[in-house]
Design an enzyme around this catalytic site. Structure first.
Site, PDB file in Angstrom:
ATOM      1  N   TYR A   1       0.741  -1.288   0.102  1.00 22.75           N
ATOM      2  CA  TYR A   1       0.232   0.020   0.037  1.00 22.75           C
ATOM      3  C   TYR A   1       1.002   1.083  -0.103  1.00 22.75           C
ATOM      4  O   TYR A   1       1.984   1.112  -0.435  1.00 22.75           O
ATOM      5  CB  TYR A   1      -1.083  -0.206   1.248  1.00 22.75           C
ATOM      6  CG  TYR A   1      -2.143   0.933   1.289  1.00 22.75           C
ATOM      7  CD1 TYR A   1      -2.871   0.995   0.052  1.00 22.75           C
ATOM      8  CD2 TYR A   1      -2.404   1.725   2.434  1.00 22.75           C
ATOM      9  CE1 TYR A   1      -3.926   1.744  -0.026  1.00 22.75           C
ATOM     10  CE2 TYR A   1      -3.378   2.465   2.393  1.00 22.75           C
ATOM     11  CZ  TYR A   1      -4.259   2.639   1.202  1.00 22.75           C
ATOM     12  OH  TYR A   1      -5.371   3.490   1.249  1.00 22.75           O
TER      13      TYR A   1
ATOM     14  N   LYS B   1     -20.741 -19.620 -11.384  1.00 19.97           N
ATOM     15  CA  LYS B   1     -19.780 -19.644 -12.516  1.00 19.97           C
ATOM     16  C   LYS B   1     -18.187 -19.190 -11.906  1.00 19.97           C
ATOM     17  O   LYS B   1     -17.425 -19.752 -12.538  1.00 19.97           O
ATOM     18  CB  LYS B   1     -20.390 -18.415 -13.818  1.00 19.97           C
ATOM     19  CG  LYS B   1     -21.782 -18.925 -14.257  1.00 19.97           C
ATOM     20  CD  LYS B   1     -21.311 -19.547 -15.656  1.00 19.97           C
ATOM     21  CE  LYS B   1     -22.869 -19.956 -16.095  1.00 19.97           C
ATOM     22  NZ  LYS B   1     -22.805 -20.858 -17.179  1.00 19.97           N
TER      23      LYS B   1
ATOM     24  N   GLU C   1     -23.675 -12.988 -19.195  1.00 14.36           N
ATOM     25  CA  GLU C   1     -24.218 -14.200 -18.756  1.00 14.36           C
ATOM     26  C   GLU C   1     -25.732 -14.106 -18.516  1.00 14.36           C
ATOM     27  O   GLU C   1     -25.952 -13.002 -17.901  1.00 14.36           O
ATOM     28  CB  GLU C   1     -23.702 -14.749 -17.331  1.00 14.36           C
ATOM     29  CG  GLU C   1     -24.221 -15.968 -16.960  1.00 14.36           C
ATOM     30  CD  GLU C   1     -23.776 -17.379 -17.786  1.00 14.36           C
ATOM     31  OE1 GLU C   1     -22.436 -17.247 -18.167  1.00 14.36           O
ATOM     32  OE2 GLU C   1     -24.498 -18.251 -18.134  1.00 14.36           O
TER      33      GLU C   1
ATOM     34  N   ASP D   1     -23.953 -17.817 -22.674  1.00 18.80           N
ATOM     35  CA  ASP D   1     -25.126 -18.767 -23.019  1.00 18.80           C
ATOM     36  C   ASP D   1     -25.169 -18.668 -24.617  1.00 18.80           C
ATOM     37  O   ASP D   1     -25.736 -19.803 -25.054  1.00 18.80           O
ATOM     38  CB  ASP D   1     -26.299 -17.858 -22.627  1.00 18.80           C
ATOM     39  CG  ASP D   1     -26.369 -17.789 -21.286  1.00 18.80           C
ATOM     40  OD1 ASP D   1     -26.625 -18.806 -20.550  1.00 18.80           O
ATOM     41  OD2 ASP D   1     -26.087 -16.797 -20.428  1.00 18.80           O
TER      42      ASP D   1
ATOM     43  N   ILE E   1     -35.036 -20.157 -30.093  1.00 19.30           N
ATOM     44  CA  ILE E   1     -33.871 -19.287 -30.871  1.00 19.30           C
ATOM     45  C   ILE E   1     -33.702 -17.912 -30.028  1.00 19.30           C
ATOM     46  O   ILE E   1     -34.090 -17.004 -30.562  1.00 19.30           O
ATOM     47  CB  ILE E   1     -34.522 -18.978 -32.352  1.00 19.30           C
ATOM     48  CG1 ILE E   1     -35.041 -20.485 -32.895  1.00 19.30           C
ATOM     49  CG2 ILE E   1     -33.464 -18.594 -33.089  1.00 19.30           C
ATOM     50  CD1 ILE E   1     -33.778 -21.412 -32.959  1.00 19.30           C
ATOM     51  N   GLY E   2     -33.273 -18.034 -28.846  1.00 15.50           N
ATOM     52  CA  GLY E   2     -32.974 -17.135 -28.214  1.00 15.50           C
ATOM     53  C   GLY E   2     -31.217 -16.900 -28.181  1.00 15.50           C
ATOM     54  O   GLY E   2     -30.503 -17.140 -29.183  1.00 15.50           O
TER      55      GLY E   2
ATOM     56  N   ASN F   1     -32.317 -25.667 -18.875  1.00 16.49           N
ATOM     57  CA  ASN F   1     -32.060 -25.657 -17.525  1.00 16.49           C
ATOM     58  C   ASN F   1     -33.135 -25.000 -16.558  1.00 16.49           C
ATOM     59  O   ASN F   1     -33.519 -23.929 -16.943  1.00 16.49           O
ATOM     60  CB  ASN F   1     -30.722 -25.117 -17.053  1.00 16.49           C
ATOM     61  CG  ASN F   1     -29.407 -25.961 -17.500  1.00 16.49           C
ATOM     62  OD1 ASN F   1     -29.627 -27.262 -17.422  1.00 16.49           O
ATOM     63  ND2 ASN F   1     -28.539 -25.625 -17.949  1.00 16.49           N
TER      64      ASN F   1
ATOM     65  N   ASN G   1     -22.468 -25.517 -20.824  1.00 12.68           N
ATOM     66  CA  ASN G   1     -21.370 -24.727 -21.024  1.00 12.68           C
ATOM     67  C   ASN G   1     -20.249 -24.602 -20.343  1.00 12.68           C
ATOM     68  O   ASN G   1     -19.128 -24.003 -20.578  1.00 12.68           O
ATOM     69  CB  ASN G   1     -21.909 -23.362 -21.566  1.00 12.68           C
ATOM     70  CG  ASN G   1     -22.766 -22.616 -20.438  1.00 12.68           C
ATOM     71  OD1 ASN G   1     -22.472 -22.888 -19.231  1.00 12.68           O
ATOM     72  ND2 ASN G   1     -23.845 -21.696 -20.868  1.00 12.68           N
TER      73      ASN G   1
HETATM   74  N1  NAI Z   1     -26.980 -26.419 -21.027  1.00  9.25           N
HETATM   75  C1  NAI Z   1     -26.676 -25.487 -21.284  1.00  9.25           C
HETATM   76  O1  NAI Z   1     -25.365 -25.415 -21.120  1.00  9.25           O
HETATM   77  C2  NAI Z   1     -27.445 -23.996 -21.352  1.00  9.25           C
HETATM   78  C3  NAI Z   1     -28.649 -24.280 -21.340  1.00  9.25           C
HETATM   79  N2  NAI Z   1     -29.411 -23.122 -21.509  1.00  9.25           N
HETATM   80  C4  NAI Z   1     -30.950 -23.186 -21.429  1.00  9.25           C
HETATM   81  O2  NAI Z   1     -31.533 -22.797 -22.618  1.00  9.25           O
HETATM   82  C5  NAI Z   1     -32.764 -22.047 -22.033  1.00  9.25           C
HETATM   83  C6  NAI Z   1     -32.396 -20.702 -23.048  1.00  9.25           C
HETATM   84  O3  NAI Z   1     -31.591 -20.130 -22.488  1.00  9.25           O
HETATM   85  P1  NAI Z   1     -31.288 -18.557 -23.529  1.00  9.25           P
HETATM   86  O4  NAI Z   1     -30.976 -18.987 -24.820  1.00  9.25           O
HETATM   87  O5  NAI Z   1     -30.288 -18.189 -22.651  1.00  9.25           O
HETATM   88  O6  NAI Z   1     -32.531 -17.707 -23.128  1.00  9.25           O
HETATM   89  P2  NAI Z   1     -33.196 -16.941 -24.245  1.00  9.25           P
HETATM   90  O7  NAI Z   1     -34.377 -16.318 -23.171  1.00  9.25           O
HETATM   91  O8  NAI Z   1     -32.213 -15.828 -24.796  1.00  9.25           O
HETATM   92  O9  NAI Z   1     -33.869 -17.743 -25.154  1.00  9.25           O
HETATM   93  C7  NAI Z   1     -35.067 -18.594 -24.953  1.00  9.25           C
HETATM   94  C8  NAI Z   1     -36.050 -19.059 -26.331  1.00  9.25           C
HETATM   95  O10 NAI Z   1     -36.576 -19.888 -26.183  1.00  9.25           O
HETATM   96  C9  NAI Z   1     -37.754 -19.345 -26.433  1.00  9.25           C
HETATM   97  N3  NAI Z   1     -38.772 -20.491 -26.263  1.00  9.25           N
HETATM   98  C10 NAI Z   1     -39.391 -20.686 -24.725  1.00  9.25           C
HETATM   99  N4  NAI Z   1     -40.351 -21.578 -24.771  1.00  9.25           N
HETATM  100  C11 NAI Z   1     -40.468 -21.931 -26.110  1.00  9.25           C
HETATM  101  C12 NAI Z   1     -41.396 -22.880 -26.370  1.00  9.25           C
HETATM  102  N5  NAI Z   1     -42.424 -23.503 -25.895  1.00  9.25           N
HETATM  103  N6  NAI Z   1     -41.450 -23.001 -27.960  1.00  9.25           N
HETATM  104  C13 NAI Z   1     -40.330 -22.624 -28.808  1.00  9.25           C
HETATM  105  N7  NAI Z   1     -39.473 -21.639 -28.240  1.00  9.25           N
HETATM  106  C14 NAI Z   1     -39.680 -21.575 -26.959  1.00  9.25           C
HETATM  107  C15 NAI Z   1     -38.179 -17.985 -26.615  1.00  9.25           C
HETATM  108  O11 NAI Z   1     -39.091 -17.506 -27.258  1.00  9.25           O
HETATM  109  C16 NAI Z   1     -36.622 -17.709 -26.553  1.00  9.25           C
HETATM  110  O12 NAI Z   1     -36.406 -17.220 -27.950  1.00  9.25           O
HETATM  111  C17 NAI Z   1     -32.818 -22.169 -20.632  1.00  9.25           C
HETATM  112  O13 NAI Z   1     -33.435 -22.858 -20.189  1.00  9.25           O
HETATM  113  C18 NAI Z   1     -31.299 -22.192 -20.260  1.00  9.25           C
HETATM  114  O14 NAI Z   1     -31.269 -22.643 -19.084  1.00  9.25           O
HETATM  115  C19 NAI Z   1     -28.775 -21.904 -21.906  1.00  9.25           C
HETATM  116  C20 NAI Z   1     -27.549 -21.867 -21.924  1.00  9.25           C
HETATM  117  C21 NAI Z   1     -26.634 -22.715 -21.652  1.00  9.25           C
HETATM  118  C1  PYR Z   2     -25.871 -23.337 -18.050  1.00  7.04           C
HETATM  119  C2  PYR Z   2     -26.205 -21.989 -18.395  1.00  7.04           C
HETATM  120  O1  PYR Z   2     -25.296 -21.024 -18.628  1.00  7.04           O
HETATM  121  C3  PYR Z   2     -27.535 -21.758 -18.498  1.00  7.04           C
HETATM  122  O2  PYR Z   2     -28.526 -22.630 -18.330  1.00  7.04           O
HETATM  123  O3  PYR Z   2     -28.087 -20.369 -18.427  1.00  7.04           O
HETATM  124 MG    MG Z   3     -26.601 -19.085 -18.500  1.00  6.14          MG
END
Ligand code: NAI
Ligand code: PYR
Ligand code: MG
Length: 468
Positions: A109, A164, A206, A232, A265-266, A358, A388
């Site tokens: 320091y 994380k 994230e 993500d 398709i997020g 998830n 991830n």
């Molecule tokens: N296993 C892994 O490593 C990861 C898993 N995820 C999971 O994936 C999911 C999405 O995460 P993000 O892309 O960050 O979220 P986000 O909010 O960016 O995208 C989610 C998308 O899913 C769509 N959606 C939701 N319900 C739906 C349905 N019934 N039919 C069609 N489309 C639908 C939404 O409209 C949105 O476009 C979460 O459950 C998250 O936990 C995300 C990142 C990593």
């Molecule tokens: C694993 C992760 O990053 C998620 O489900 O959002």
């Molecule tokens: Mg995440």
């Protein structure tokens, strides 16, 4: 889907109204098994005890209800191992040396530190050698898309970001720090991250919802000279591709000839589609709530407009039912329970299903298993965890070590191939398409692949000594 857990229930038992035997038999009838009893306070009429109870289902609220309904019983507190592990948070800052005396004090320091500050002021690149910058990553969230829980706010996002940070440290020895922001305004998020960036060697975005996440990442990558990586999007895409490369070997199919349905398709879904296209996929069907993205529709989300052109070769319209007919691969990054057994029955033989939402996947593994050849989820309690966490520690370790300015497509493809290659062809089977996060080779192999790709594409600013 039930997860067995251990609950710790603190109770006051009024002896004149209830006996411990009553409590034990009520708990047993509600599915709880008492494994330990600790007396916290004894009294003439009232005793306080902590009961450690094994339950088959963590979501079993019946256990507490029956106790609350019992005369003479007061439930003071309910905890379980998961909550206990979060008490006071999961990470802390630890100094690298103790300050034992005045001499130490004047080194770390004032006055000693002033000379170091001046050296950095004269040459800001010295921040990499004289501060924690080179090994520190900010884990930035606005709490708008936390796991699949949605917009739960910055405070509620903290446990994930702390988690994380733990993984960064344990798996890749990176000091990561959660920054949960109380704003949803993309411009404000960009300005805040830029303002804190001097102290960090990289930015891990994230759980920021789409489509806002795309612009935030694009702007930050362009305006900062340190890697900005929306986990993500890209971490998920890298690990999904890694799993897919091995799953395709198991079922003896190719990515070029496979019909691939990506649902949700997020953030994750857009990046998965983009990375699969880069890896050679020719028949991707991107499905969100509005159905299959196609060219006869105008989308306000530019990523969707781009995907409508780049995917869906027959320009199919319709919903998930239409997309799933004849599909070889389903990749879900959407939400719980959207995939039905009926959909699986319409898939091509030897189908691959990655239900990655998830904490609850698109279909319960027990339901899907009889109908698919290779099944993966994002969870750690089933085989083939596509998460991830297999990517972000190694990709940041590599990017920090070679001081990459960014994380480009070549680095992501190299990371996916490196993760896939950790599973030796002789070991590969339906239940083992992706290495465990505890496999020590993963981070090192990803690191090496990422550094080599960064050097080959001219974005490394340093060649680590162990790279020839
Ligand atoms: N296993 C892994 O490593 C990861 C898993 N995820 C999971 O994936 C999911 C999405 O995460 P993000 O892309 O960050 O979220 P986000 O909010 O960016 O995208 C989610 C998308 O899913 C769509 N959606 C939701 N319900 C739906 C349905 N019934 N039919 C069609 N489309 C639908 C939404 O409209 C949105 O476009 C979460 O459950 C998250 O936990 C995300 C990142 C990593
Ligand atoms: C694993 C992760 O990053 C998620 O489900 O959002
Ligand atoms: Mg995440």
């Amino acid at each position: 889907m039930s997860i067995a857990t251990t609950m710790i229930i603190r109770l006051e038992i009024r002896k004149s109204e209830a006996s411990f035997g009553d409590v034990a038999s009520k708990l047993a009838s509600a599915g709880g098994d008492i494994v330990a009893i600790d007396v916290i306070r004894g009294g003439k009429d009232v005793t306080t005890r902590d009961l450690t109870v094994n339950v088959q289902d963590a979501a079993n609220e019946e256990i507490i209800r029956v106790l609350k309904d019992m005369p003479g019983i007061k439930v003071i507190n309910v905890s379980d191992r998961t909550f206990l592990a979060h008490l006071g948070g999961k990470i802390e800052v630890t100094p690298k040396m103790p300050i034992k005396n005045r001499e130490d004090l004047s080194l770390v320091y004032t006055p000693g530190v002033a000379r170091v500050c001046t050296a950095i002021a004269e040459d800001p690149s010295k921040a990499y050698s004289l501060t924690m910058k080179r090994n520190t990553v900010a884990v930035v969230s606005d709490g708008t898309a936390v796991l699949g829980l949605g917009d739960i706010g910055p405070e509620a996002a903290m446990p994930v970001m702390e988690g994380k940070a733990m993984l960064f440290k344990q798996l890749a020895d990176i000091d990561a720090f959660p920054l949960c922001l109380d704003t949803k305004d993309p411009e404000e998020i960009i300005q805040i991250v830029k303002a804190v960036a001097p102290g960090f060697g990289g930015i891990n975005l994230e759980d920021i919802s789409s489509p806002r996440c795309f612009e935030i990442e694009r702007r930050l990558s362009a305006e900062l000279d340190i890697p900005v990586f929306h986990d993500d999007q890209h971490g998920t895409a890298v690990v999904a591709l890694a799993g897919l490369l091995n799953a395709l070997q198991v079922v003896d199919k190719t990515i070029e000839d496979s019909r691939i349905v990506v649902v949700g398709i997020g953030a994750a879904g857009v990046s998965i589609c983009r990375l699969l296209l880069a890896a050679g996929a020719k028949q991707i069907y991107a499905v969100d709530r509005a159905g299959i993205l196609h060219r006869d529709e105008a989308y306000s989300n530019p990523e969707w407009s781009w995907l409508a052109e780049a995917t869906n070769p027959e320009n199919l319209s319709g919903g998930l039912d239409a997309a799933m007919r004849g599909a070889d691969i389903f990749i879900g990054v959407s939400g719980p329970g959207i995939l039905k057994v009926e959909h699986l029955k319409t898939m091509a033989p030897d189908s691959i299903v990655f239900a990655m939402a998830n904490p609850t996947p698109e279909i319960e593994p027990e339901l899907a298993e009889p109908y698919v050849k290779v099944l993966a989820t994002g969870r750690s309690d089933y085989p083939n965890q596509i998460n991830n966490v297999l990517c972000f520690p190694g990709i940041f370790r590599g990017a920090l070590d070679c001081r990459a300015k960014t994380v480009n497509l070549e680095m992501k493809l190299a990371a996916a191939q490196a993760i896939a290659a950790v599973v030796h062809p002789d070991e590969r089977n339906e239940q083992y398409i992706i290495p465990s996060i505890f496999n020590e080779k993963v981070v090192e192999q990803v690191r090496l692949a990422v550094i080599r790709a960064a050097i080959a594409t001219g974005i490394a600013r340093r060649v680590p000594p162990d790279i020839s």
